[in-house]
Design a protein around this motif. Sequence first.
Motif, PDB file in Angstrom:
ATOM      1  N   PRO A 206       0.829  -1.210   0.000  1.00  0.00           N
ATOM      2  CA  PRO A 206       0.000   0.000   0.000  1.00  0.00           C
ATOM      3  C   PRO A 206       0.862   1.257   0.000  1.00  0.00           C
ATOM      4  CG  PRO A 206      -0.668  -1.522   1.735  1.00  0.00           C
ATOM      5  CD  PRO A 206       0.634  -2.014   1.207  1.00  0.00           C
ATOM      6  N   GLN A 207       0.403   2.284  -0.649  1.00  0.00           N
ATOM      7  CA  GLN A 207       1.135   3.537  -0.661  1.00  0.00           C
ATOM      8  C   GLN A 207       1.291   4.085   0.749  1.00  0.00           C
ATOM      9  OE1 GLN A 207      -0.168   6.308  -3.606  1.00  0.00           O
ATOM     10  NE2 GLN A 207       0.896   8.047  -2.688  1.00  0.00           N
ATOM     11  N   SER A 208       0.391   3.711   1.634  1.00  0.00           N
ATOM     12  CA  SER A 208       0.458   4.185   3.014  1.00  0.00           C
ATOM     13  C   SER A 208       1.692   3.652   3.748  1.00  0.00           C
ATOM     14  CB  SER A 208      -0.806   3.779   3.780  1.00  0.00           C
ATOM     15  OG  SER A 208      -0.969   2.363   3.766  1.00  0.00           O
ATOM     16  N   TRP A 209       2.351   2.644   3.188  1.00  0.00           N
ATOM     17  CA  TRP A 209       3.576   2.117   3.804  1.00  0.00           C
ATOM     18  C   TRP A 209       4.808   2.941   3.440  1.00  0.00           C
ATOM     19  CZ3 TRP A 209       3.995  -3.942   3.697  1.00  0.00           C
ATOM     20  CH2 TRP A 209       2.863  -4.496   4.337  1.00  0.00           C
ATOM     21  N   ASP A 210       4.724   3.698   2.361  1.00  0.00           N
ATOM     22  CA  ASP A 210       5.894   4.412   1.859  1.00  0.00           C
ATOM     23  C   ASP A 210       6.567   5.255   2.937  1.00  0.00           C
ATOM     24  OD1 ASP A 210       5.258   3.334  -0.586  1.00  0.00           O
ATOM     25  OD2 ASP A 210       4.782   5.235  -1.568  1.00  0.00           O
ATOM     26  N   ALA A 211       5.768   6.023   3.649  1.00  0.00           N
ATOM     27  CA  ALA A 211       6.333   6.979   4.605  1.00  0.00           C
ATOM     28  C   ALA A 211       7.103   6.284   5.718  1.00  0.00           C
ATOM     29  CB  ALA A 211       5.217   7.849   5.189  1.00  0.00           C
ATOM     30  N   ALA A 212       6.599   5.153   6.202  1.00  0.00           N
ATOM     31  CA  ALA A 212       7.259   4.453   7.302  1.00  0.00           C
ATOM     32  C   ALA A 212       8.601   3.873   6.864  1.00  0.00           C
ATOM     33  CB  ALA A 212       6.354   3.350   7.850  1.00  0.00           C
ATOM     34  N   PHE A 213       8.640   3.266   5.691  1.00  0.00           N
ATOM     35  CA  PHE A 213       9.894   2.686   5.222  1.00  0.00           C
ATOM     36  C   PHE A 213      10.880   3.785   4.806  1.00  0.00           C
ATOM     37  CE2 PHE A 213       7.276  -1.019   5.345  1.00  0.00           C
ATOM     38  CZ  PHE A 213       8.153  -2.065   5.560  1.00  0.00           C
TER      39      PHE A 213
END
Length: 471
Positions: A206-213
């Motif tokens: 999910p694009q929502s994972w981008d920020a965390a990684f």
Amino acid sequence: MTRATARHRRTASALMALALAGGMSAAALTSAAPAHADSWRDKEYWLAESGITKAWEVSKGAGVKVAVIDSGVDGTHPDLAGVLAGGADISGAGGANGQESIGAKPEHGTLVATMLAGRGHQPASATAKPSAGASAGPAAGSDAGPDGVVGVAPEAQILSVSTWLGSANPGGKSDQDQIPEAVRWAVDNGARVINISLGSTSPEWPQSWDAAFLYAEQKDVVIVAAAGNRVGGNVQVGAPATIPGVLTVAGLDRNGTASIDASSQGISIGVAAPAEDLIGGMPGGGYAEWAGTSGATPIVAGVAALIRSKWPEMSASQVINRIVSTAKDAGAPGKDPLYGFGVLNAEAALKADVPETKVNPLGSISDWIRVQRRGNLATTAPAATPAPSSAAPTLPEATVPVAEKPSQLDSAVPAAVVLGFGFLFVGIIAAAAFQLRAAMRSSPKEGADTPERPDRPGPGAADSVDSSHPS
């Protein structure tokens, strides 16, 4: 899946039923009561065969915190005494600071943690002694006790981040919500290495994972993830092991070749490590034999901890580069989709002279976001947590943000520039040819009785134009 694939073109029907990537099946786990070194420690063949015992001559992981994002870690296991340095329950299901075993495979996190940082234990009886043939006394684990499991980094500490995966979560949080929150918690609480022994059947995330990684990358944290197992449905590497910059671990069988069942394949694989005939600790103090890239992952994460302990200032990119550049090439020459850069060689990773690099050989999530998302990074604010309920582990596809379609302007500008220069160049040549023809018409030709025909180019004019025109 390629790291640069336009992910919005794929159907995400397989996204995102995250499952724990170890234990090929429940039947593959065979637990037993605590035993002495001759019955369990001797089974840790990877300690010698992967060069780990030789690497201990340099480092044992002291001072490094490794986050285990999993099903919770039983800190009361005798081999984990003093190992846990903190934890959190991300699931919302009441995981008791990461030390309560939860989810579809509650034993999974303890198996991983003991393989990564187990310290063994002293026998319950003062008269109990390991057999004469036992190889795991002090030489096989520094100060580790003679009984039980000793991990790859026996002096490292564990941060347990418990998630509920593989079945309906009574805490209400989905897989997609838990993973980025777990990564952020690990980074904020001092993890220098993150072990993620879980995966999915889809290469997309999910694009929502981008920020965390991206956050982990910017904070210089090494993330090690499991490639997945074919026997569990992973015919190719699935997220999060497909995220650029993540060190993805494939599995080997007992002969040191790519495992058929306990591994997967894909271009994101960085290194291969043992994944069959593994052993680890079970909640409640027992042990189990198991298989899967979930067990190969803490072996590699442990080596990353050894390196970060030896060289605290070394960047995450350089740590990963040390591991993959010293791996023993296997399979097709060079990097390949079964072994990545090769088979883990812990001794070389700790002792070899490796040139410094500022570039992660497995890519950068920052670069990927810039190219694929066109700067459209999903908001990092956590969504409101609903009241506890039984939530399915897979969300509908419609809730998964997708990458924006590349701008037509972005692709048109370079072409326009090239065409502009092309037309300008052709115009200059044409003008020069015209002037040449005019000059030749105005000058009398030697031995000519009549003027040159206007419909015929002068001598050499056409040749001049042709030879100057770019091919």
